[in-house]
Write an enzyme that holds these catalytic residues in place. Structure first.
Site, PDB file in Angstrom:
ATOM      1  N   GLU A 110       0.893  -1.159   0.000  1.00 65.33           N
ATOM      2  CA  GLU A 110       0.000   0.000   0.000  1.00 65.33           C
ATOM      3  C   GLU A 110       0.921   1.196   0.000  1.00 65.33           C
ATOM      4  O   GLU A 110       1.411   1.621   1.041  1.00 65.33           O
ATOM      5  CB  GLU A 110      -0.919  -0.067   1.221  1.00 65.33           C
ATOM      6  CG  GLU A 110      -2.133   0.802   1.046  1.00 65.33           C
ATOM      7  CD  GLU A 110      -1.851   2.266   1.323  1.00 65.33           C
ATOM      8  OE1 GLU A 110      -1.321   2.943   0.402  1.00 65.33           O
ATOM      9  OE2 GLU A 110      -2.145   2.723   2.418  1.00 65.33           O
ATOM     10  N   GLU A 119       4.939  11.295  -1.955  1.00 64.92           N
ATOM     11  CA  GLU A 119       5.717  10.399  -1.093  1.00 64.92           C
ATOM     12  C   GLU A 119       6.689   9.536  -1.882  1.00 64.92           C
ATOM     13  O   GLU A 119       7.612   8.973  -1.318  1.00 64.92           O
ATOM     14  CB  GLU A 119       4.855   9.421  -0.274  1.00 64.92           C
ATOM     15  CG  GLU A 119       4.311   9.984   0.979  1.00 64.92           C
ATOM     16  CD  GLU A 119       3.469   8.966   1.720  1.00 64.92           C
ATOM     17  OE1 GLU A 119       4.006   7.935   2.125  1.00 64.92           O
ATOM     18  OE2 GLU A 119       2.271   9.222   1.865  1.00 64.92           O
TER      19      GLU A 119
HETATM   20  N1  SAH Z   1       1.130  -1.913   4.722  1.00 62.85           N
HETATM   21  C1  SAH Z   1       0.705  -1.109   5.864  1.00 62.85           C
HETATM   22  C2  SAH Z   1       1.449   0.223   5.954  1.00 62.85           C
HETATM   23  C3  SAH Z   1       1.348   1.116   4.732  1.00 62.85           C
HETATM   24  S1  SAH Z   1       2.137   2.668   4.974  1.00 62.85           S
HETATM   25  C4  SAH Z   1      -0.775  -0.912   5.799  1.00 62.85           C
HETATM   26  O1  SAH Z   1      -1.348  -1.171   4.749  1.00 62.85           O
HETATM   27  O2  SAH Z   1      -1.372  -0.505   6.779  1.00 62.85           O
HETATM   28  C5  SAH Z   1       3.637   2.475   4.098  1.00 62.85           C
HETATM   29  C6  SAH Z   1       4.752   1.841   4.899  1.00 62.85           C
HETATM   30  O3  SAH Z   1       5.812   1.636   3.989  1.00 62.85           O
HETATM   31  C7  SAH Z   1       5.316   2.683   6.024  1.00 62.85           C
HETATM   32  O4  SAH Z   1       5.292   1.942   7.222  1.00 62.85           O
HETATM   33  C8  SAH Z   1       6.744   3.004   5.579  1.00 62.85           C
HETATM   34  O5  SAH Z   1       7.671   3.020   6.653  1.00 62.85           O
HETATM   35  C9  SAH Z   1       7.041   1.865   4.636  1.00 62.85           C
HETATM   36  N2  SAH Z   1       8.022   2.145   3.577  1.00 62.85           N
HETATM   37  C10 SAH Z   1       7.995   3.168   2.686  1.00 62.85           C
HETATM   38  N3  SAH Z   1       9.043   3.083   1.848  1.00 62.85           N
HETATM   39  C11 SAH Z   1       9.744   1.987   2.203  1.00 62.85           C
HETATM   40  C12 SAH Z   1      10.952   1.390   1.725  1.00 62.85           C
HETATM   41  N4  SAH Z   1      11.610   1.903   0.696  1.00 62.85           N
HETATM   42  N5  SAH Z   1      11.395   0.291   2.344  1.00 62.85           N
HETATM   43  C13 SAH Z   1      10.748  -0.252   3.408  1.00 62.85           C
HETATM   44  N6  SAH Z   1       9.610   0.281   3.907  1.00 62.85           N
HETATM   45  C14 SAH Z   1       9.108   1.379   3.309  1.00 62.85           C
END
Ligand code: SAH
Length: 593
Positions: free
Chosen positions: A331, A340
């Site tokens: 997501e 973002e």
């Molecule tokens: N999958 C969860 C959180 C989505 S929010 C849900 O659906 O509720 C997006 C998450 O991706 C955040 O926790 C952020 O820390 C992580 N994230 C973003 N870019 C990332 C990257 N390059 N590597 C690892 N994690 C990442």
């Protein structure tokens, strides 16, 4: 996910005042001189030391004023928070440095539990701001208004005994304060290389002034360490229920599959995948939230299926024996879809880890663009300022023409059919293609002549059980309040595929006509946490039925902060009977941040 960053992620390399002169803290000076300096420094009355607010870019004349400001304007009391969370000396220091470095909102600070990873990280022992007087005080030095004692009004002791008791108590307090100072001094000398820091500060080029340091990643991942943001996302039922529905009603796809959850957060999508029968799930996140994810996986007895991996997906390695995965779930969507820039990371993961026949979930997203009447929002954001208690404050509303506004607009404000300005197929799109330029033609559907104030941008998301692309005119499922999907019950298991899959034992064999799950974040849907993204016209446009607003929509990453977007819209207006636009070609530039 949708995270508001604004510019607060930028670490301000600029100091308002330099106290190193007052302290005479010449790093080359010998120990004795340093002793004196330190003592001089500490004996300075805190009241005489300027202190920056923890939540504003404003320096107050005294620590008391700064802390009072933070209490009254932001509801944050260092003393009360330290007591409530039971913070020791070091944890309090980490908290101050963390706030100064990461710029969380007061609400995010209020939500801290004391168990967050930064409370035990050495990184936050390092002062985020040079000469921070807040690091040198004990919370007891910060008088709460109710336990403040005014020597003028305090009752004189009734007898010698009382006087002696008071003196003993005061002596004890003094000793404690001295201890505290000695303790902190010792700790700073041991744990921090102050000289190094001073050197670094001196060596850091003065170009930092006016050219703030960039730190796109650390603030970004810190923001995702907070509970609040995950709570908002999980409570966005349109979002979470659509993912759940796709995963849980496509058990034939997930059964025995190896899955990667890119940016797992709380691990919610991994839990769905495990429930749908995945053989193994690799749940990756670079934020401290992974510590919670680990706890959650254990609490749900899924440690044998789900492996939580801490790190950026760009940097991680899969455990021995694993190279590729069958499905990537993520997501990653931000405001207006691309804010973002997390999609870049997901595409990176696809190229490194997804097997050639693998499925991306979601598999497609479309950026939708339409005319939006938006008069209510216009009044709220711009009109309102022109008459405030009889004064003209319109200067306050001016930046809305340069910044995208994220807000919910009702379905009736949309006065054209939406058009797709970008159709992203996750199976093949490349990061380069995320900076783009697209022509558009919007035709007014308003039955009467009205003033239109804005363009609206939102996105639709599609999942296919095979990961294959859908035609760009595929209708999206627009979720209404009464939609059974919001009731959180989804069927488990698919029929035909399941039988075939089970006999082949290959997770991705048996692909056929895809089953499609989708959701919209547009004005016609139950609002999501992404709301809609609004671009106000500098001058409202008059439209009747058939009026054409056409031009080019350009979107690219901001050069200074790749997580922000620059949007440029070129447009002109033409009546249906006119072959050419009636007015000039207009160009507006907006930031999405
Ligand atoms: N999958 C969860 C959180 C989505 S929010 C849900 O659906 O509720 C997006 C998450 O991706 C955040 O926790 C952020 O820390 C992580 N994230 C973003 N870019 C990332 C990257 N390059 N590597 C690892 N994690 C990442």
């Amino acid at each position: 996910m949708a995270l508001r960053l604004h510019s607060s992620h930028i670490l301000d390399g600029e100091r308002e005042e330099d106290f190193s002169e007052d302290r005479g803290s010449d790093p080359s000076s010998d120990g004795e001189e340093e002793e004196e300096t330190w003592d001089d420094w500490m004996s300075d009355s805190l009241d005489k030391r300027p202190c920056k607010s923890l939540f504003e870019d404003h320096t107050f004349d005294t620590v008391q004023e700064a802390t009072l400001n933070d209490e009254t304007r932001h509801g944050f009391s260092l003393k009360a928070t330290s007591q409530a969370l039971g913070l020791d000396h070091y944890k309090r220091i980490r908290l101050i440095n963390w706030i100064r470095k990461e710029h969380p909102t007061p609400a995010a600070v209020a939500a801290l539990t004391g168990a967050e990873a930064f409370f035990s990280s050495d990184e936050y022992l390092k002062p985020s701001m040079e000469d921070d007087p807040l690091l040198q005080i004990e919370p007891d030095d910060l008088s709460d208004s109710d336990d403040e004692v005014d020597p003028e009004t305090v009752e004189p002791p009734k007898d010698l005994d009382t006087a002696a008791r008071r003196i003993r108590a005061l002596r004890k307090k003094l000793e404690q304060a001295k201890d505290g100072i000695a303790h902190y001094r010792n700790f700073v000398n041991k744990r921090l290389d102050l000289t190094g820091i001073v050197d670094e500060a001196k060596a850091s080029p003065s170009t930092h002034v006016g050219a703030p340091l960039r730190d796109d990643d650390s603030h970004y991942f810190q923001s995702y360490a907070q509970n609040d943001i995950h709570s908002v996302m999980i409570n966005d039922k349109v979002r979470t229920a659509s993912y759940a529905k796709f995963i849980l009603s496509n058990q034939e796809v997930f059964k025995d599959a190896i899955v990667m959850d890119v940016g797992c957060g709380t691990s919610i999508l991994s839990l769905f995948a495990a429930k749908a029968g995945a053989k193994r799930v690799f749940s990756v996140d670079a934020s401290d939230i992974v510590e919670k994810a680990k706890e959650i996986v254990e609490a749900n007895n899924l440690s044998d299926v789900i492996t939580v991996i801490r790190g950026k997906v760009e940097d991680i390695k899969l455990p021995e024996g694993f190279e590729k995965v069958d499905i990537i779930i993520s997501e990653w969507m931000g405001y207006g879809l691309l804010y973002e820039s997390m999609l870049d990371s997901v595409l990176h993961a696809r190229d490194r880890f997804l097997q050639p026949e693998g499925v991306m979930a979601p598999s497609q997203a479309q950026m939708m663009f339409a005319l939006c009447e938006a008069s209510e929002l216009f009044k709220e954001r711009i009109g309102f300022w022109s008459d405030v208690y009889g004064f003209d404050l319109s200067a306050m509303g001016k930046n809305v023409y340069e910044e995208a506004i994220v807000d919910v607009v009702g379905p009736r404000t949309v006065v054209s059919e939406p058009v797709v300005v970008k159709d992203l197929f996750l199976g093949t799109i490349t990061p380069k293609q995320l900076d783009f330029s697209a022509p558009f033609k919007l035709v007014s559907t308003s039955e009467r002549r009205i003033k239109v104030h804005a363009f609206v941008l939102y996105f639709d998301t599609f999942f296919t059980s095979t990961g294959e692309p859908l035609p760009s005119d595929t209708p999206v499922h627009v979720i209404q309040e009464s939609d059974p999907i919001l009731a959180e019950v989804w069927p488990l298991g698919g029929r035909a595929y399941q039988a075939r899959r089970m006999s082949t034992g290959d997770p991705l064999k048996g692909k056929g006509r895809p089953k499609v799950t989708s959701f919209s974040t547009g004005p016609a849907s139950v609002p999501t946490h992404w709301k809609q993204t609004i671009f106000f016209f500098r001058e409202p446009v008059s439209v009747a039925e058939g009026t054409v607003v056409e031009g080019v929509f350009k979107c690219r990453k901001n050069a200074d902060n790749s997580r922000e977007l620059d949007v440029e819209i070129h447009y002109s207006v033409r009546e249906p009977e006119d072959p050419a636009p009636s007015g000039e070609l207009l160009v507006q530039m907006y930031k999405v941040r």
